[in-house]
Design an enzyme around this catalytic site. Structure first.
Site, PDB file in Angstrom:
ATOM      1  N   PHE A 147       0.805  -1.218   0.000  1.00  0.00           N
ATOM      2  CA  PHE A 147       0.000   0.000   0.000  1.00  0.00           C
ATOM      3  C   PHE A 147       0.843   1.276   0.000  1.00  0.00           C
ATOM      4  O   PHE A 147       0.363   2.347  -0.344  1.00  0.00           O
ATOM      5  CB  PHE A 147      -0.934   0.015   1.232  1.00  0.00           C
ATOM      6  CG  PHE A 147      -0.238   0.425   2.508  1.00  0.00           C
ATOM      7  CD1 PHE A 147      -0.063   1.764   2.832  1.00  0.00           C
ATOM      8  CD2 PHE A 147       0.286  -0.526   3.386  1.00  0.00           C
ATOM      9  CE1 PHE A 147       0.604   2.144   3.998  1.00  0.00           C
ATOM     10  CE2 PHE A 147       0.952  -0.162   4.540  1.00  0.00           C
ATOM     11  CZ  PHE A 147       1.103   1.190   4.839  1.00  0.00           C
ATOM     12  N   GLU A 174      -5.196  -3.545  -2.070  1.00  0.00           N
ATOM     13  CA  GLU A 174      -6.635  -3.287  -1.995  1.00  0.00           C
ATOM     14  C   GLU A 174      -6.952  -2.017  -1.214  1.00  0.00           C
ATOM     15  O   GLU A 174      -8.093  -1.572  -1.172  1.00  0.00           O
ATOM     16  CB  GLU A 174      -7.369  -4.495  -1.398  1.00  0.00           C
ATOM     17  CG  GLU A 174      -6.980  -4.869   0.036  1.00  0.00           C
ATOM     18  CD  GLU A 174      -5.760  -5.806   0.109  1.00  0.00           C
ATOM     19  OE1 GLU A 174      -4.808  -5.616  -0.688  1.00  0.00           O
ATOM     20  OE2 GLU A 174      -5.751  -6.702   0.972  1.00  0.00           O
ATOM     21  N   ARG A 175      -5.907  -1.424  -0.587  1.00  0.00           N
ATOM     22  CA  ARG A 175      -6.159  -0.205   0.182  1.00  0.00           C
ATOM     23  C   ARG A 175      -5.936   1.055  -0.650  1.00  0.00           C
ATOM     24  O   ARG A 175      -6.405   2.128  -0.294  1.00  0.00           O
ATOM     25  CB  ARG A 175      -5.272  -0.194   1.428  1.00  0.00           C
ATOM     26  CG  ARG A 175      -5.695  -1.316   2.380  1.00  0.00           C
ATOM     27  CD  ARG A 175      -4.941  -1.310   3.655  1.00  0.00           C
ATOM     28  NE  ARG A 175      -3.702  -2.060   3.555  1.00  0.00           N
ATOM     29  CZ  ARG A 175      -2.887  -2.289   4.571  1.00  0.00           C
ATOM     30  NH1 ARG A 175      -3.178  -1.793   5.749  1.00  0.00           N
ATOM     31  NH2 ARG A 175      -1.792  -2.995   4.428  1.00  0.00           N
ATOM     32  N   SER A 224       5.382  -7.172   3.024  1.00  0.00           N
ATOM     33  CA  SER A 224       5.973  -7.523   4.318  1.00  0.00           C
ATOM     34  C   SER A 224       6.742  -8.844   4.223  1.00  0.00           C
ATOM     35  O   SER A 224       6.492  -9.666   3.338  1.00  0.00           O
ATOM     36  CB  SER A 224       4.870  -7.623   5.370  1.00  0.00           C
ATOM     37  OG  SER A 224       3.928  -8.578   4.953  1.00  0.00           O
ATOM     38  N   CYS A 279       9.624   1.566   3.075  1.00  0.00           N
ATOM     39  CA  CYS A 279      10.517   0.434   3.312  1.00  0.00           C
ATOM     40  C   CYS A 279      11.949   0.899   3.518  1.00  0.00           C
ATOM     41  O   CYS A 279      12.780   0.165   4.027  1.00  0.00           O
ATOM     42  CB  CYS A 279      10.468  -0.525   2.131  1.00  0.00           C
ATOM     43  SG  CYS A 279      10.967   0.276   0.611  1.00  0.00           S
TER      44      CYS A 279
HETATM   45  P1  NAD Z   1       1.507  -6.785   2.837  1.00  0.00           P
HETATM   46  O1  NAD Z   1       2.560  -7.807   2.848  1.00  0.00           O
HETATM   47  O2  NAD Z   1       0.419  -6.867   3.841  1.00  0.00           O
HETATM   48  O3  NAD Z   1       0.750  -6.773   1.410  1.00  0.00           O
HETATM   49  C1  NAD Z   1       1.461  -6.655   0.196  1.00  0.00           C
HETATM   50  C2  NAD Z   1       0.624  -7.239  -0.936  1.00  0.00           C
HETATM   51  O4  NAD Z   1       0.428  -8.630  -0.720  1.00  0.00           O
HETATM   52  C3  NAD Z   1      -0.780  -6.642  -1.053  1.00  0.00           C
HETATM   53  O5  NAD Z   1      -1.084  -6.506  -2.426  1.00  0.00           O
HETATM   54  C4  NAD Z   1      -1.685  -7.677  -0.387  1.00  0.00           C
HETATM   55  O6  NAD Z   1      -2.984  -7.710  -0.945  1.00  0.00           O
HETATM   56  C5  NAD Z   1      -0.949  -8.975  -0.672  1.00  0.00           C
HETATM   57  N1  NAD Z   1      -1.069  -9.989   0.378  1.00  0.00           N
HETATM   58  C6  NAD Z   1      -1.271  -9.803   1.707  1.00  0.00           C
HETATM   59  N2  NAD Z   1      -1.249 -10.987   2.356  1.00  0.00           N
HETATM   60  C7  NAD Z   1      -1.034 -11.944   1.431  1.00  0.00           C
HETATM   61  C8  NAD Z   1      -0.915 -13.366   1.475  1.00  0.00           C
HETATM   62  N3  NAD Z   1      -0.999 -14.041   2.615  1.00  0.00           N
HETATM   63  N4  NAD Z   1      -0.697 -14.026   0.315  1.00  0.00           N
HETATM   64  C9  NAD Z   1      -0.568 -13.347  -0.866  1.00  0.00           C
HETATM   65  N5  NAD Z   1      -0.678 -12.000  -0.957  1.00  0.00           N
HETATM   66  C10 NAD Z   1      -0.914 -11.310   0.167  1.00  0.00           C
HETATM   67  O7  NAD Z   1       2.247  -5.355   2.900  1.00  0.00           O
HETATM   68  P2  NAD Z   1       1.616  -3.902   3.066  1.00  0.00           P
HETATM   69  O8  NAD Z   1       1.112  -3.726   4.454  1.00  0.00           O
HETATM   70  O9  NAD Z   1       0.703  -3.574   1.930  1.00  0.00           O
HETATM   71  O10 NAD Z   1       2.934  -2.994   2.851  1.00  0.00           O
HETATM   72  C11 NAD Z   1       3.855  -2.710   3.862  1.00  0.00           C
HETATM   73  C12 NAD Z   1       5.014  -3.679   3.857  1.00  0.00           C
HETATM   74  O11 NAD Z   1       5.679  -3.657   2.601  1.00  0.00           O
HETATM   75  C13 NAD Z   1       6.096  -3.316   4.867  1.00  0.00           C
HETATM   76  O12 NAD Z   1       6.526  -4.494   5.494  1.00  0.00           O
HETATM   77  C14 NAD Z   1       7.203  -2.700   4.021  1.00  0.00           C
HETATM   78  O13 NAD Z   1       8.502  -2.783   4.571  1.00  0.00           O
HETATM   79  C15 NAD Z   1       7.089  -3.522   2.794  1.00  0.00           C
HETATM   80  N6  NAD Z   1       7.704  -2.851   1.655  1.00  0.00           N
HETATM   81  C16 NAD Z   1       8.909  -3.333   1.228  1.00  0.00           C
HETATM   82  C17 NAD Z   1       9.546  -2.703   0.170  1.00  0.00           C
HETATM   83  C18 NAD Z   1      10.877  -3.180  -0.318  1.00  0.00           C
HETATM   84  O14 NAD Z   1      11.334  -2.685  -1.320  1.00  0.00           O
HETATM   85  N7  NAD Z   1      11.534  -4.134   0.327  1.00  0.00           N
HETATM   86  C19 NAD Z   1       8.944  -1.607  -0.468  1.00  0.00           C
HETATM   87  C20 NAD Z   1       7.708  -1.163  -0.007  1.00  0.00           C
HETATM   88  C21 NAD Z   1       7.095  -1.803   1.064  1.00  0.00           C
END
Ligand code: NAD
Length: 493
Positions: A147, A174-175, A224, A279
Site C-alpha cells: 500500500f 486493496e487499500r 511484508s 521500506c
Molecule cells: P503486505 O505484505 O500486507 O501486502 C502486500 C501485498 O500482498 C498486497 O497486495 C496484499 O494484498 C498482498 N497480500 C497480503 N497478504 C497476502 C498473502 N498471505 N498471500 C498473498 N498475498 C498477500 O504489505 P503492506 O502492508 O501492503 O505494505 C507494507 C510492507 O511492505 C512493509 O513491510 C514494508 O517494509 C514492505 N515494503 C517493502 C519494500 C521493499 O522494497 N523491500 C517496499 C515497499 C514496502
C-alpha cells in the site's frame, strides 16, 4: 461513492467480491474496490497470455516509443496521480509527487530498452562458425504490490517487463487501488495494445490465485517479510521465476565526527516522512560514543517541530497512518516499549481525531529484545541505540534479520568505506539517509528483505524479465566447407 473496477484486455471489468476504501485523514469510507476471484484471475491472465502472442514480436523501437509517450503522460498527469495517492494513502502531496518522479525514472530507463537488451556476438568461434546470445521475454508476468507506494513500486516492475516484451497483470494493494486505474488509462493513451497491461484488483486470495496460475511465468512481489517468504515459496514450488522484496529495519549509524546538525536533519526526514511508512525509512539510530546525547537532543527538537495533518493541507509535513489497525499496532509498540523501561523522549500519542494520526515518537534506551526493536513498526517511531565503537555498531546492524537499507553519517572516508564493505545490507547511504538507487541501478535488500536472486529495475530487472538464448551458427560455403557431421562431441577447429 466510487467502485474501482479491474482493467482486463483494455476494458473495465467487474466481478468478484468488494472491500471498502477509506480516507486515512478522516477515517471516512470513500468507495469500494473489487476483489477478483478465480474467474477474474483467469480472465486477466488469459488476456495477458493472448496479448503476449503479438506483443513479444513488436519491435524494440516501437516498444521504446510507447514508453516515451507513457513517460510524458505520467508527467502531465502528475498532479492527478498525486491526489489519488494522497486520498487513499494519506501521505502529503509533495511526497506523493516525489514517488511519481522516482517511478517515472524507471520508465525513462525503459525508454532505452534497446541498449539494455543488446546481446553478445563472437565471430569465428570455430572455422566458419559464429556464436551469439540474446534475451527473450518470459510471457505473462505478475506484480503484487504494497500500500505504501501506490505508483512507484508498481513502476519498478511493469515498464521493464513490458519494454522487454512481456505482458503484465498488476494486483495493486486493496487499500490504494485508484492510481493503478489511471496508469492503465495512460498506457492505453500511449498506444499500448489491449491486454499488455492489466489491473486485477483484489486481496490475499486474489494474489494467491495469481501466483499459482499455470500461465503466469514470473512473479514480482513487494510487501511484508512473512508474505514475501510465502510468495517466494509458493511461486518457486510451481516452477516460476520470483523476486519477493520484504520488510525492513533500517539503521543509521552516526559517528562522533559527523556533522550532527546535518545528520539530525536528514534522519528526521527519513524517519518521519510518509509517517514512517516507507521500506527505506530510518527506524533505528545507532549513536556511537559521544555522538549520542547531542544527537538525541537535536532529533527531539526536530521531531517536535514536525507539522502533522491531512496530506492535502498546505504546510503539512506528515500525514496519517494508513488505517485504524495500523494506528493501534504502532501505538501498541510505543506503549509496550515505555512499559518495559524505554524512555519516550518525544511522545506523539494521543493526537485528537478524526483520522489515523500519530505524531512523531522518539524512543531512547530501548532493549534490543523488545518487539519495538525486534519487529518492523512501519510508523513514525524512531529508536535510538547506543554503541561504543564503529565495530560494535556494525555487529548490531548485522545481527538484525533485515538488510534493506542503512546509512552512515561521518566525516571519515575510511570509516564510511569500512562500513559500506562490512555491512550485510543491500543499499547503503554515506551521509545519505534514504539510499534508494537510481533507476539505472537496481533496488533490493539482503536477508529477510529479499527472497530470490535479482533486485528490481535497472539491469537486474532486465535480467529478471528475460531469459538468455545462445545461438551457434554456421553458413557453409558450398565449395569449401565439409558437410560431414562428427560423431564425437564437437570442438572448435
Ligand atoms: P503486505 O505484505 O500486507 O501486502 C502486500 C501485498 O500482498 C498486497 O497486495 C496484499 O494484498 C498482498 N497480500 C497480503 N497478504 C497476502 C498473502 N498471505 N498471500 C498473498 N498475498 C498477500 O504489505 P503492506 O502492508 O501492503 O505494505 C507494507 C510492507 O511492505 C512493509 O513491510 C514494508 O517494509 C514492505 N515494503 C517493502 C519494500 C521493499 O522494497 N523491500 C517496499 C515497499 C514496502
Amino acid at each position: 461513492m466510487s467502485l474501482i473496477q479491474h482493467r482486463i484486455g483494455g476494458a473495465e471489468a467487474g466481478g468478484g467480491g468488494t472491500a471498502p476504501l477509506h480516507d486515512p485523514a478522516t477515517g471516512e469510507r470513500t468507495g469500494e474496490v473489487l476483489l477478483g476471484r478465480a474467474a477474474e484471475v483467469d480472465a486477466a491472465v488469459g488476456a495477458a497470455a493472448r496479448a503476449f502472442q503479438t506483443w513479444q514480436d513488436v519491435s524494440q523501437a516501437r516498444r521504446a516509443r510507447i514508453m516515451f509517450a507513457f513517460r510524458d503522460l505520467l508527467e502531465r498527469h502528475e498532479d492527478e496521480l498525486a491526489r489519488l495517492i494522497t486520498a487513499e494513502h494519506g501521505k502529503v502531496l509533495d511526497d506523493a509527487r516525489g514517488e511519481i518522479v522516482r517511478g517515472r525514472e524507471v520508465v525513462e530507463f525503459a525508454c532505452g530498452i534497446p541498449s539494455a537488451l543488446k546481446g553478445e556476438y563472437s565471430d569465428q568461434v570455430s572455422s566458419g562458425i559464429d556464436a551469439f546470445s540474446f534475451r527473450q521475454p518470459l510471457g505473462v508476468c505478475a506484480g503484487i504490490v504494497p500500500f505504501n507506494f501506490p505508483v512507484m513500486v508498481p513502476l519498478w516492475m511493469h515498464p521493464i517487463a513490458i519494454a522487454t516484451g512481456n505482458t503484465f497483470v498488476l494486483k495493486p494493494s486493496e487499500r490504494v487501488p485508484s492510481a493503478s486505474a489511471l496508469i492503465a488509462d495512460l498506457y492505453a493513451e500511449a498506444g499500448l495494445p489491449d491486454g499488455v497491461f492489466n489491473v486485477l484488483n483484489g486481496d490475499r486470495e486474489t494474489a494467491d490465485a495469481l501466483i499459482r496460475h499455470p500461465d503466469v511465468a514470473a512473479v514480482s512481489f513487494v510487501g511484508s517479510t512473512p508474505v514475501a517468504r510465502h510468495v517466494h515459496e509458493t511461486a518457486t514450488a510451481s516452477g516460476k521465476r520470483v523476486q519477493a522484496l520484504g520488510g525492513a529495519k533500517n539503521h543509521a549509524v552516526v559517528l562522533p565526527d559527523a556533522d550532527l546538525d546535518h545528520a539530525a536533519d536528514q534522519i528526521t526526514a527519513a524517519a518521519y516522512g510518509s509517517a514512517g511508512q516507507r521500506c527505506m525509512a530510518i527506524s533505528v539510530v545507532v549513536a556511537v560514543g559521544e555522538a549520542a546525547d547531542p544527537l538525541v537532543a537535536r532529533l527531539a527538537d526536530r521531531a517536535r517541530a514536525i507539522k502533522v495533518g491531512p496530506g492535502t493541507e498546505p504546510g503539512t509535513e506528515m500525514g496519517p497512518l494508513i488505517s485504524a489497525d495500523a494506528l493501534r499496532r504502532v501505538t501498541g509498540h510505543v506503549d509496550a516499549a515505555a512499559a518495559a523501561g524505554a524512555k519516550v523522549v518525544v511522545d506523539g500519542r494521543g493526537l485528537a481525531g478524526p483520522g489515523h494520526f500519530l505524531g512523531p515518537c522518539l524512543l531512547d534506551e530501548v532493549a534490543t529484545d523488545l518487539p519495538a526493536y525486534a519487529e518492523e513498526i512501519f510508523g513514525p517511531v524512531l529508536i535510538v541505540l547506543r554503541a561504543g565503537s564503529l565495530d560494535e555498531a556494525i555487529a548490531l546492524v548485522n545481527a538484525n534479520p533485515h538488510g534493506n537499507g542503512t546509512a552512515i553519517f561521518t566525516s571519515s572516508g575510511e570509516a564510511a568505506r569500512r562500513y559500506q564493505r562490512a555491512v550485510h545490507v543491500g543499499m547503503v547511504g554515506v551521509n545519505v539517509p534514504i539510499p534508494v538507487p537510481m533507476a539505472f541501478y537496481s533496488f533490493g535488500g539482503w536477508k529477510a528483505s529479499l527472497f530470490g536472486d535479482t533486485h528490481v529495475h535497472g539491469p537486474e530487472g532486465v535480467r529478471f524479465y528475460t531469459r538468455a538464448k545462445a545461438v551457434t551458427s554456421r553458413w557453409p560455403e558450398p565449395q569449401t566447407a565439409s558437410t560431414a557431421g562428427e560423431m564425437a562431441f564437437p570442438t572448435a577447429t
